[in-house]
Design a protein around this motif. Structure first.
Motif, mmCIF file in Angstrom:
data_model
loop_
_atom_site.group_PDB
_atom_site.id
_atom_site.type_symbol
_atom_site.label_atom_id
_atom_site.label_comp_id
_atom_site.label_asym_id
_atom_site.label_seq_id
_atom_site.Cartn_x
_atom_site.Cartn_y
_atom_site.Cartn_z
ATOM 1 N N TYR A 11 0.841 -1.200 0.000
ATOM 2 C CA TYR A 11 0.000 0.000 0.000
ATOM 3 C C TYR A 11 0.875 1.248 0.000
ATOM 4 O O TYR A 11 0.540 2.263 -0.554
ATOM 5 C CB TYR A 11 -0.925 0.006 1.211
ATOM 6 C CG TYR A 11 -2.020 -1.037 1.155
ATOM 7 C CD1 TYR A 11 -3.184 -0.806 0.429
ATOM 8 C CD2 TYR A 11 -1.895 -2.248 1.829
ATOM 9 C CE1 TYR A 11 -4.199 -1.759 0.380
ATOM 10 C CE2 TYR A 11 -2.904 -3.201 1.782
ATOM 11 C CZ TYR A 11 -4.050 -2.944 1.064
ATOM 12 O OH TYR A 11 -5.038 -3.885 1.006
ATOM 13 N N ALA A 17 2.285 -5.503 2.119
ATOM 14 C CA ALA A 17 1.115 -6.242 2.623
ATOM 15 C C ALA A 17 1.176 -7.704 2.181
ATOM 16 O O ALA A 17 0.824 -8.609 2.932
ATOM 17 C CB ALA A 17 -0.177 -5.598 2.151
ATOM 18 N N GLU A 36 -1.563 -13.825 11.741
ATOM 19 C CA GLU A 36 -1.625 -12.719 12.705
ATOM 20 C C GLU A 36 -2.289 -11.493 12.103
ATOM 21 O O GLU A 36 -2.365 -11.372 10.882
ATOM 22 C CB GLU A 36 -0.194 -12.325 13.116
ATOM 23 C CG GLU A 36 0.353 -13.217 14.192
ATOM 24 C CD GLU A 36 1.825 -12.924 14.484
ATOM 25 O OE1 GLU A 36 2.447 -12.127 13.771
ATOM 26 O OE2 GLU A 36 2.324 -13.541 15.438
ATOM 27 N N GLY A 38 -2.618 -8.125 10.485
ATOM 28 C CA GLY A 38 -1.697 -7.408 9.606
ATOM 29 C C GLY A 38 -0.898 -8.315 8.698
ATOM 30 O O GLY A 38 -0.014 -7.862 7.969
ATOM 31 N N SER A 39 -1.189 -9.629 8.694
ATOM 32 C CA SER A 39 -0.399 -10.557 7.870
ATOM 33 C C SER A 39 -0.841 -10.560 6.402
ATOM 34 O O SER A 39 -0.225 -11.238 5.580
ATOM 35 C CB SER A 39 -0.460 -11.978 8.448
ATOM 36 O OG SER A 39 -1.796 -12.411 8.534
ATOM 37 N N THR A 43 -6.285 -8.316 2.522
ATOM 38 C CA THR A 43 -5.743 -7.840 1.238
ATOM 39 C C THR A 43 -5.822 -8.961 0.203
ATOM 40 O O THR A 43 -6.276 -8.758 -0.936
ATOM 41 C CB THR A 43 -4.273 -7.386 1.428
ATOM 42 O OG1 THR A 43 -4.254 -6.348 2.402
ATOM 43 C CG2 THR A 43 -3.664 -6.898 0.137
ATOM 44 N N GLU A 160 -13.944 -12.674 7.846
ATOM 45 C CA GLU A 160 -14.310 -12.896 9.262
ATOM 46 C C GLU A 160 -15.824 -12.926 9.479
ATOM 47 O O GLU A 160 -16.373 -12.110 10.209
ATOM 48 C CB GLU A 160 -13.682 -11.808 10.122
ATOM 49 C CG GLU A 160 -12.174 -11.853 10.002
ATOM 50 C CD GLU A 160 -11.497 -11.256 11.213
ATOM 51 O OE1 GLU A 160 -12.005 -11.458 12.317
ATOM 52 O OE2 GLU A 160 -10.466 -10.622 11.025
HETATM 53 N N1 LIG Z 1 -5.876 0.669 2.650
HETATM 54 C C1 LIG Z 1 -4.699 0.505 3.205
HETATM 55 N N2 LIG Z 1 -3.760 1.476 3.158
HETATM 56 C C2 LIG Z 1 -2.522 1.302 3.702
HETATM 57 N N3 LIG Z 1 -2.128 0.165 4.311
HETATM 58 C C3 LIG Z 1 -3.016 -0.836 4.390
HETATM 59 C C4 LIG Z 1 -4.343 -0.715 3.848
HETATM 60 N N4 LIG Z 1 -5.000 -1.888 4.076
HETATM 61 C C5 LIG Z 1 -4.123 -2.679 4.737
HETATM 62 N N5 LIG Z 1 -2.948 -2.060 4.918
HETATM 63 C C6 LIG Z 1 -1.749 -2.626 5.564
HETATM 64 O O1 LIG Z 1 -1.412 -3.829 4.888
HETATM 65 C C7 LIG Z 1 -1.041 -4.858 5.811
HETATM 66 C C8 LIG Z 1 -1.969 -6.046 5.652
HETATM 67 O O2 LIG Z 1 -3.281 -5.643 6.024
HETATM 68 P P1 LIG Z 1 -4.530 -6.635 5.991
HETATM 69 O O3 LIG Z 1 -5.723 -5.847 6.390
HETATM 70 O O4 LIG Z 1 -4.558 -7.318 4.694
HETATM 71 O O5 LIG Z 1 -4.132 -7.669 7.140
HETATM 72 P P2 LIG Z 1 -5.033 -8.711 7.927
HETATM 73 O O6 LIG Z 1 -4.206 -9.928 8.077
HETATM 74 O O7 LIG Z 1 -6.347 -8.844 7.247
HETATM 75 O O8 LIG Z 1 -5.205 -7.977 9.331
HETATM 76 P P3 LIG Z 1 -6.401 -8.086 10.406
HETATM 77 O O9 LIG Z 1 -6.434 -9.504 10.868
HETATM 78 O O10 LIG Z 1 -5.957 -7.153 11.496
HETATM 79 O O11 LIG Z 1 -7.670 -7.642 9.735
HETATM 80 C C9 LIG Z 1 -1.092 -4.207 7.194
HETATM 81 O O12 LIG Z 1 0.194 -3.794 7.535
HETATM 82 C C10 LIG Z 1 -2.010 -3.024 7.007
HETATM 83 O O13 LIG Z 1 -1.695 -1.993 7.894
#
Ligand SMILES: Nc1ncnc2c1ncn2[C@@H]1O[C@H](COP(=O)(O)OP(=O)(O)OP(=O)(O)O)[C@@H](O)[C@H]1O
Length: 309
Positions: A11, A17, A36, A38-39, A43, A160
């Protein structure tokens, strides 16, 4: 059926990401993505849905190349139904209208028949004229799912879906929804924070760590043969023992208390957990404390011998 090839995403220049990731999903499979916070789970799900652009690589649904918003005026695909975590039913529409508004592939005359069919499928026939606020969280979730499958997608992508439900309700709603999707032969990809749910329900689990695919496989294979401590700990408690100079990942249930056992440890704590006691040992064979299950309690300070089953 779904082929994810070398898909990556950042991003911002400083935060990655997803690192190039490759895997396949077969038709009709129920696939859990866990890892975890943020993993990269959400995305990855959004890229598969065509709702987020990948920086590199590609996603295919059979012969169809899935591309993101940069390539499509209206992002998303009819073949792939995406249900976000914070899905919202329209509060001023009845349950039946909420579903009917999602149906576009059926002629007008057949729409209400289809609504009825979908309500039956999610066991909420009696609720057609109710408003969402008159339903429980689980019932709303089932309606959202009925709406998502209304146009017969090939794949349902759920972020989720059961996280807002309390524990007794969660299991029942999950059983209903996954059962319904399996009956329809729909491929399901879902993000979850719940390893027990993934083990019980998934045909395949994908474990992500910091945007990397840590491990992928059948629940039983991942549980019994994790390739890393991270993958192991995600699916349940794990002990790391150094035996014969080799580091081994061993589940608590694979360790038995045995007076003739080769190994020993001192009881640090013993906690009643209902089904059994959690005995926490300090042992020369493990850097961290060891967890062992027992059907009887032990006093702190006691020396116990154990073996590996
Ligand atoms: N729109 C965005 N703009 C900037 N960074 C983003 C954006 N969406 C996600 N990120 C970053 O990308 C990384 C992956 O995010 P993602 O939401 O895919 O993780 P996740 O595993 O689904 O997390 P969670 O379990 O907390 O929902 C993280 O570091 C997050 O901060």
């Amino acid at each position: 059926m779904i082929q994810v090839s070398n898909v990556s995403k950042s991003y911002t220049p400083e935060s990655v990401a997803l690192q190039p990731i490759t895997f396949n999903i077969e038709a009709g499979e129920v696939v859990y993505i866990i890892g975890e916070s943020g993993s990269g789970k959400s995305t990855l799900l959004k890229i598969i849905a065509g709702l987020e652009d990948a920086d590199s690589g590609n996603v295919r649904l059979d012969d169809l190349e899935i591309t993101g918003p940069a390539h499509n005026l209206v992002p998303g695909y009819d073949e792939l139904a995406y249900v976000p975590q914070d899905f919202k039913l329209q509060q001023f529409w009845t349950v039946a209208t909420n579903i009917a508004k999602k149906i576009s592939h059926y002629p007008y005359a057949d729409k209400m028949d289809r609504v009825e069919e979908l309500l039956k499928l999610c066991k909420l026939e009696a609720y057609a004229d109710r408003y969402p606020r008159e339903l429980s969280g689980g019932q709303q979730q089932r309606i959202a799912m009925a709406a998502a499958v209304s146009d017969e997608p090939e794949v349902v992508l759920l972020d989720e879906p059961f996280s807002n439900l309390d524990l007794p309700m969660k299991a029942a709603v999950r059983k209903d929804i996954i059962g319904m999707l399996r009956k329809l032969g729909i491929t399901v990809v879902l993000v979850s924070h719940d390893p027990a749910e993934a083990l019980a329900v998934a045909d395949k689990i994908i474990i992500l760590q910091e945007g990397k695919l840590e491990q992928i496989g059948r629940p039983v294979d991942l549980y019994q043969n994790p390739t890393s401590h991270y993958a192991a700990k995600f699916l349940g408690p794990i002990n790391e023992l150094t035996l014969e100079k080799e580091v081994k990942l061993i589940r608590p249930e694979a360790i038995a208390l045995d007076p003739k056992g080769k190994y020993a440890g001192k009881v640090m704590d013993c906690i009643f957990m209902g089904m059994h006691y959690h005995v926490i040992l300090q042992s020369d064979w493990s850097r961290d404390e060891l967890l062992i299950y027992s059907d009887q309690p032990y006093a702190s300070g006691q020396l116990l011998k154990f073996c590996i089953r």
